[in-house]
Write an enzyme that holds these catalytic residues in place. Sequence first.
Site, mmCIF file in Angstrom:
data_model
loop_
_atom_site.group_PDB
_atom_site.id
_atom_site.type_symbol
_atom_site.label_atom_id
_atom_site.label_comp_id
_atom_site.label_asym_id
_atom_site.label_seq_id
_atom_site.Cartn_x
_atom_site.Cartn_y
_atom_site.Cartn_z
ATOM 1 N N LYS A 22 0.836 -1.217 0.000
ATOM 2 C CA LYS A 22 0.000 0.000 0.000
ATOM 3 C C LYS A 22 0.858 1.249 0.000
ATOM 4 C CE LYS A 22 -1.421 1.736 4.009
ATOM 5 N NZ LYS A 22 -1.381 3.131 4.456
ATOM 6 N N ASN A 23 1.838 1.295 0.918
ATOM 7 C CA ASN A 23 2.579 2.547 1.096
ATOM 8 C C ASN A 23 3.529 2.846 -0.049
ATOM 9 O OD1 ASN A 23 1.193 3.120 3.356
ATOM 10 N ND2 ASN A 23 2.798 2.533 4.810
ATOM 11 N N ARG A 96 -3.787 10.970 4.217
ATOM 12 C CA ARG A 96 -2.726 11.977 4.295
ATOM 13 C C ARG A 96 -1.789 11.938 3.103
ATOM 14 N NH1 ARG A 96 -1.951 14.159 8.872
ATOM 15 N NH2 ARG A 96 0.175 14.650 8.318
ATOM 16 N N CYS A 120 -4.322 13.541 12.927
ATOM 17 C CA CYS A 120 -4.293 12.097 12.714
ATOM 18 C C CYS A 120 -4.264 11.429 14.087
ATOM 19 C CB CYS A 120 -3.031 11.777 11.921
ATOM 20 S SG CYS A 120 -2.718 10.050 11.719
ATOM 21 N N ARG A 125 1.711 14.712 13.063
ATOM 22 C CA ARG A 125 2.103 14.498 11.670
ATOM 23 C C ARG A 125 2.064 15.770 10.807
ATOM 24 N NH1 ARG A 125 -0.396 9.001 9.438
ATOM 25 N NH2 ARG A 125 1.494 8.964 8.218
ATOM 26 N N VAL A 127 3.493 18.652 8.031
ATOM 27 C CA VAL A 127 4.079 18.462 6.698
ATOM 28 C C VAL A 127 5.156 19.517 6.434
ATOM 29 C CG1 VAL A 127 2.170 17.212 5.614
ATOM 30 C CG2 VAL A 127 2.123 19.719 5.678
ATOM 31 N N ASP A 310 5.004 0.500 12.001
ATOM 32 C CA ASP A 310 3.753 -0.079 11.490
ATOM 33 C C ASP A 310 3.560 -1.533 11.914
ATOM 34 O OD1 ASP A 310 3.207 2.315 10.310
ATOM 35 O OD2 ASP A 310 3.701 1.696 8.265
ATOM 36 N N ARG A 402 -8.466 -0.053 4.725
ATOM 37 C CA ARG A 402 -7.553 0.887 4.057
ATOM 38 C C ARG A 402 -6.262 0.196 3.639
ATOM 39 N NH1 ARG A 402 -6.965 6.528 6.953
ATOM 40 N NH2 ARG A 402 -5.620 6.652 5.150
HETATM 41 C C1 EPZ Z 1 4.893 6.745 6.360
HETATM 42 O O1 EPZ Z 1 4.242 7.860 6.940
HETATM 43 C C2 EPZ Z 1 3.882 5.632 6.316
HETATM 44 N N1 EPZ Z 1 2.726 6.058 5.530
HETATM 45 C C3 EPZ Z 1 3.434 5.287 7.723
HETATM 46 O O2 EPZ Z 1 2.538 4.186 7.661
HETATM 47 C C4 EPZ Z 1 4.660 4.887 8.541
HETATM 48 O O3 EPZ Z 1 4.261 4.654 9.867
HETATM 49 C C5 EPZ Z 1 5.699 6.015 8.507
HETATM 50 O O4 EPZ Z 1 6.019 6.341 7.124
HETATM 51 C C6 EPZ Z 1 6.990 5.664 9.210
HETATM 52 O O5 EPZ Z 1 7.542 4.515 8.643
HETATM 53 C C7 EPZ Z 1 2.768 6.025 4.212
HETATM 54 O O6 EPZ Z 1 3.756 5.657 3.591
HETATM 55 C C8 EPZ Z 1 1.528 6.427 3.495
HETATM 56 P P1 EPZ Z 1 7.215 10.080 8.281
HETATM 57 P P2 EPZ Z 1 4.898 9.298 6.848
HETATM 58 O O7 EPZ Z 1 7.130 11.323 7.475
HETATM 59 O O8 EPZ Z 1 5.636 9.414 5.581
HETATM 60 C C9 EPZ Z 1 7.290 13.581 11.549
HETATM 61 C C10 EPZ Z 1 0.470 3.074 7.909
HETATM 62 O O9 EPZ Z 1 -0.105 2.555 8.903
HETATM 63 N N2 EPZ Z 1 7.189 14.537 10.435
HETATM 64 O O10 EPZ Z 1 8.392 9.189 8.102
HETATM 65 O O11 EPZ Z 1 3.817 10.279 7.130
HETATM 66 C C11 EPZ Z 1 6.029 12.726 11.715
HETATM 67 O O12 EPZ Z 1 5.040 13.431 12.451
HETATM 68 C C12 EPZ Z 1 1.150 4.419 8.011
HETATM 69 O O13 EPZ Z 1 0.492 2.523 6.795
HETATM 70 C C13 EPZ Z 1 7.305 15.903 10.691
HETATM 71 O O14 EPZ Z 1 7.463 16.329 11.835
HETATM 72 O O15 EPZ Z 1 5.883 9.227 8.078
HETATM 73 C C14 EPZ Z 1 6.583 11.517 12.412
HETATM 74 O O16 EPZ Z 1 6.678 11.752 13.785
HETATM 75 C C15 EPZ Z 1 0.921 5.071 9.334
HETATM 76 N N3 EPZ Z 1 7.232 16.774 9.624
HETATM 77 C C16 EPZ Z 1 7.999 11.370 11.821
HETATM 78 O O17 EPZ Z 1 8.288 12.638 11.241
HETATM 79 C C17 EPZ Z 1 7.050 16.346 8.347
HETATM 80 O O18 EPZ Z 1 6.990 17.193 7.423
HETATM 81 C C18 EPZ Z 1 8.135 10.319 10.741
HETATM 82 O O19 EPZ Z 1 7.067 10.460 9.805
HETATM 83 C C19 EPZ Z 1 6.974 14.969 8.103
HETATM 84 C C20 EPZ Z 1 7.031 14.072 9.158
#
Ligand code: EPZ
Length: 429
Positions: A22-23, A96, A120, A125, A127, A310, A402
């Site tokens: 999915k991801n 998201r 969320c 989370r 951006v 995850d 999902r």
């Molecule tokens: C991806 O989310 C995955 N989602 C998540 O899976 C997964 O848990 C995560 O990576 C970590 O492996 C998808 O690929 C769709 P991050 P992502 O940006 O990209 C912070 C599932 O269940 N952050 O690596 O959103 C954030 O809040 C989902 O399938 C910022 O602060 O994760 C987090 O604490 C849930 N600012 C950390 O970084 C930003 O601009 C890591 O998030 C971006 C992220």
Amino acid sequence: MDRIAIIGGAQLNGTIPVSGAKNSAIKLMAASLLTDEPLRLTNMPRLADTRFLGKLLTRLGVEVTESDGSDGQQTLLHAPEITSGFAPYDLVRQMRASFNVLGPLVARSGQAKVSLPGGCTIGARPVDLHLQAIEALGAKIDLHEGYVYAQAPRGLKGAEITFPFVSVGATEHAMLAAVLADGVSVIHNAACEPELVDLQECLNAMGAKVEGAGTPTVTITGVPRLHGATHAVIPDRIEMGTYAVAAAMAGGEVRLSNARPGLIDALLDKLKEAGAGVEETADGCIIRRDGQRLTAVDIETAPFPGFATDLQAQFMALMTTARGESRIRETIFENRFMHAPELMRLGADISVSGGEARVRGVEQLEGAEVMATDLRASVSLVIAGLVARGETTVSRIYHLDRGFERLEEKLGACGAQVRRIKGDGEAEL
Ligand code: EPZ
């Protein structure tokens, strides 16, 4: 709303084919915005999240055609032109990762208006890193009334992007935007998850020049245009890990096929440490457990190749019946223990303090009504239900839909007693 009912006690024996990730799929789908030629994605999972994104992409000008033939599940995405650069709140808030259309839209057509995703259940989370990357590539970014307005009328320019910490989504977003930028971009402190490597392979098949994905430094030499391609989505390592945990929980012997070795080593090491039998195969692994109770082990989530966040909820479910106390530290998201109180409704003994949960294994869980709070939390409740005495009913399973394709069918084929109860109360096997 549909629910899932599980009658605990059956061992799992058989083979579970792993679906496409999915991801990865949802980022690869966004790559179709970068070219006026068709992108064919094979090994596509059919999930609520891929449907959400298909709906948004259609609105932006992409023709999305799904086919399920002898070659497996495919999606053809074709964007002869971008007909709109507007991604509304009602579509982005549902998923998201839809936010990742921003970069490709600006890269191809010089402008975009994309809703901020909002909150969320697993954490704030933000951006900010995504916006830092798109801005570094030369786009002018303004935020008004919940929307990001991005403009780069003369195209994006190659840049050095240094992330303060690792983000999967921001790294992918930077790659998706930089492939059409003028000049070379270097992403420092990039995420190393396998889905990044998959994205690099797909973009390169489309004519991009991306190197280094899977390492902390990714170099992208921009090209003026991309062309069509066919790409097979990488197997879903989280689905694979989830069924590995389910097999260790329920006992029996399960072969996970259509996967790749090396994607979930951190989990497999912990399963071995806990006492499960683990055998790696050419296209996945075999997980075995005879009647013997597992031993509690500690985990701490970390970016790849560490223990995946995850898989944390599923592992917590596994530890609820292990012998001894397990400490589970969550380091990626600040609020990812929502499954703990639900597991406690099944009789688990868990205390949570800050980013750490302590799970004291009990001999037997008891079936109860529980509620899914997010995708991985919901499957942890199904896993616990596999060994709970009597019936466990999990509500709000739209979360499950999902990200898990044909879950009842895959578990059912191995002997689990799992059925979906339709919203009107009618049971469906
Ligand atoms: C991806 O989310 C995955 N989602 C998540 O899976 C997964 O848990 C995560 O990576 C970590 O492996 C998808 O690929 C769709 P991050 P992502 O940006 O990209 C912070 C599932 O269940 N952050 O690596 O959103 C954030 O809040 C989902 O399938 C910022 O602060 O994760 C987090 O604490 C849930 N600012 C950390 O970084 C930003 O601009 C890591 O998030 C971006 C992220």
